[in-house]
Scaffold this active site. Structure first.
Site, short mmCIF file in Angstrom:
data_model
loop_
_atom_site.label_atom_id
_atom_site.label_comp_id
_atom_site.label_asym_id
_atom_site.label_seq_id
_atom_site.Cartn_x
_atom_site.Cartn_y
_atom_site.Cartn_z
N ASN A 208 24.80 42.06 -5.81
CA ASN A 208 23.37 42.37 -5.73
C ASN A 208 22.81 42.57 -7.14
O ASN A 208 23.54 42.47 -8.12
CB ASN A 208 23.11 43.57 -4.82
CG ASN A 208 23.80 44.81 -5.32
OD1 ASN A 208 23.54 45.28 -6.41
ND2 ASN A 208 24.72 45.33 -4.51
N ASP A 276 26.54 46.44 2.26
CA ASP A 276 26.66 46.90 3.65
C ASP A 276 27.67 46.07 4.43
O ASP A 276 28.13 46.48 5.48
CB ASP A 276 25.29 46.81 4.35
CG ASP A 276 24.30 47.79 3.75
OD1 ASP A 276 24.74 48.92 3.44
OD2 ASP A 276 23.12 47.44 3.57
N LYS A 334 17.39 58.38 6.31
CA LYS A 334 18.63 58.47 5.54
C LYS A 334 18.97 59.94 5.25
O LYS A 334 20.12 60.36 5.36
CB LYS A 334 18.47 57.69 4.22
CG LYS A 334 19.74 57.54 3.42
CD LYS A 334 19.61 56.44 2.37
CE LYS A 334 20.95 56.21 1.71
NZ LYS A 334 20.98 55.06 0.82
#
Ligand SMILES: Cc1cc2nc3c(=O)[nH]c(=O)nc-3n(C[C@H](O)[C@H](O)[C@H](O)COP(=O)(O)O)c2cc1C
Length: 391
Positions: A208, A276, A334
Site C-alpha cells: 500500500n 487486511d 473502530k
C-alpha cells in the site's frame, strides 16, 4: 505545540561546515526559525548562499556590513533567539568564546547573548586533546555552555579519534530534546509504522501507499518527550539510534513482534497501514503471463490491534483509521469494536504518502479536529493529547 523557536546557527571554519548545511535543512523542516551567522573562515568552506537558500534568510557574517537599521545586529540578534548553537565549533572559536573575545560578528553576538548557547565541537583529535582546548572546554562547561559531542571516528585529515562533529540528525535530536517538555518521561511506547507487503509469488506482493513518515514522526517526537520508544516498521526511514527499531515485512511478522513487546509497554500506537488480506498461499517462483485471466484467492489477516486490545487491557491503545469515506462514523466504530482509548482518523487522500495531513482525534467523550499541518507538528499534538489522558 507548534514549533517556531528562533535559533541562531553559528557556523565556524572547519570541514564539518558542510554538515551545518544539512542541519539547517533539518531545523527548517522541524519548523525552527533559523538565523545563520558565519565566521569569515566558515565562508571559505561553504558559501553563505547555500545557507541562505536553505534557511530562507540572509546570512550574517560581517560586523561591518550590518543591514539592520541601527547597525546593532551584534547586540540584537540573540535577543530574539531562544538558543545559539555553534556547529561546527572550531578550536579557535571555542578559545574565543572562553575568553570573551568579540572581534567578529559571531563572537560579538555570543558575548552579548541573552539566551543559552550550545556548541558542537569539530576538530582534529590532537587539537581536541590539547591541554589548551581541554582547559577551555572545562571553563565553558562551568560557564553553563551546553556541549553536543564531539564524536569519535575517522577524521577529514585521516586520523582516527575524538573530535568529529556529531551528525546533523543527532544534533537535531539534541536540539529538539532541549526544547521539548518531558511530558512522556520514562513512558514505554510501542509504535507500528509503514505498510505491509503480502507476497503473491517470490517477487510480487500486495502493498500500500503508506510511507511510514507519520509513525517515524511520532516515534521521534515521543523520544524527545522523554519516552522509551520501540518502533516495529516496514519502512526504511532513517531513525534515531535511540529508537529501538525492528524491521518487518508482512502482517504475520508485525503481529509476532508487536505481541512480543506489548506486555512491557505503557502505550501502543498502531500507525502502520496493515493489509487486511493475504494470499491463501504464496506461489513458488514468478507467475508467468500466459494471456489468460489469473485469479488470486485471499484470506483475512490477523487483526493486530484487536489482538493487542484483547490481551493487554492496561495498555493505553491508539489506533489510526485511514478511511476513504464516512470518516467519523467509521472511526467511532473502530474505537468501540477494538476497545481503543483514542483513534486518529484521517481521509486517505488527505494523508497517505503526503508530507502534510489533516486528522481528527476521537475518544469516548470528545471529537477534536486538528488543523492541517506537517506530520512532525501533528505527531506532537497527538502525543500531547495522549500524555494529557494518561498522566
Ligand atoms: C582545510 C582546513 C580545515 C580545517 N578544519 C578545521 C577543523 O575541523 N576544526 C578546527 O578547529 N579548525 C579547522 N581549521 C582551522 C580553522 O579554519 C582556523 O583555526 C580558523 O582560524 C578558524 O576560524 P573561525 O574560528 O573564526 O571560524 C581548518 C583549516 C583548514 C585550512
Amino acid at each position: 505545540m507548534s514549533n517556531s523557536h528562533r535559533i541562531i546557527l553559528g557556523v565556524t571554519g572547519g570541514i564539518a561546515a558542510y554538515k551545518a548545511a544539512e542541519l539547517t535543512r533539518l531545523l527548517v523542516k522541524y519548523q525552527y526559525d533559523v538565523q545563520v551567522v558565519m565566521t569569515e573562515s566558515a565562508t571559505k568552506f561553504v558559501a553563505p548562499l547555500t545557507f541562505q537558500a536553505l534557511s530562507g534568510k540572509e546570512v550574517l557574517w560581517s560586523l561591518w556590513s550590518d543591514s539592520s537599521k541601527n547597525g546593532m545586529s551584534h547586540i540584537e540578534t540573540s535577543r530574539k533567539s531562544k538558543l545559539i548553537i555553534i556547529a561546527p565549533a572550531s578550536a579557535n572559536f571555542i578559545a574565543k568564546l572562553t575568553h570573551g573575545f568579540s572581534d567578529d560578528l559571531l563572537s560579538s553576538i555570543c558575548l552579548a547573548r541573552t539566551c543559552p548557547i550550545a556548541v558542537a565541537p569539530a576538530m582534529n583529535m590532537h587539537m581536541w586533546s590539547n591541554p589548551a582546548t581541554q582547559r577551555n572546554i572545562n571553563q565553558l562547561k562551568k560557564d553553563g555552555v551546553i556541549f553536543f559531542g564531539p564524536d569519535s571516528g575517522e577524521q577529514a585529515c585521516g586520523d582516527i579519534g575524538l573530535g568529529r562533529m556529531i551528525e546533523s540528525e543527532e544534533l537535531l535530536e539534541s536540539i529538539n530534546d532541549y526544547f521539548t517538555p518531558k511530558i512522556l518521561k520514562n513512558k514505554k511506547i510501542l509504535i507500528t509504522s509503514g505498510g505491509t507487503i503480502e507476497m503473491i509469488d517470490d517477487v510480487r506482493g500486495i502493498a500500500n501507499l503508506s510511507s511510514g513518515q507519520m509513525g517515524s514522526a511520532i516515534a521521534h517526537s515521543a523520544l524527545s518527550m522523554g519516552a522509551k520508544v520501540t518502533l516495529v516498521t516496514s519502512s526504511k526511514n532513517k531513525n534515531s539510534k535511540h529508537i529501538q527499531t525492528i524491521y518487518v515485512k508482512n502482517v504475520s511478522e508485525m503481529h509476532k513482534e508487536v505481541m512480543g513487546h506489548a506486555g512491557s509497554q505503557d502505550i501502543f500506537i498502531s500507525v502502520a497501514a496493515i493489509s487486511d488480506f493475504t494470499p491463501e498461499k504464496i506461489l513458488k517462483g514468478k507467475i508467468k503471463k500466459d494471456g489468460k485471466n489469473f485469479t488470486l484467492k485471499l484470506k483475512p489477516t490477523i487483526d493486530i490491534l484487536s489482538d493487542v486490545s484483547k490481551n493487554y487491557k492496561k495498555l493505553f491503545k491508539v489506533g489510526f483509521a485511514a478511511e476513504s469515506e464516512n470518516l467519523i462514523e467509521n472511526a467511532k466504530k473502530k474505537l468501540i469494536s477494538k476497545n481503543l482509548d483514542l483513534v486518529v482518523a484521517n481521509l486517505v487522500h488527505e494523508s497517505m504518502g503526503l508530507e502534510d495531513a489533516k486528522v481528527t482525534l476521537l475518544d469516548k467523550k470528545d471529537i477534536i479536529d486538528l488543523p492541517k499541518s506537517n506530520k512532525i507538528n501533528l505527531s506532537k499534538r497527538i502525543l500531547e493529547e495522549i500524555a494529557g489522558r494518561i498522566n
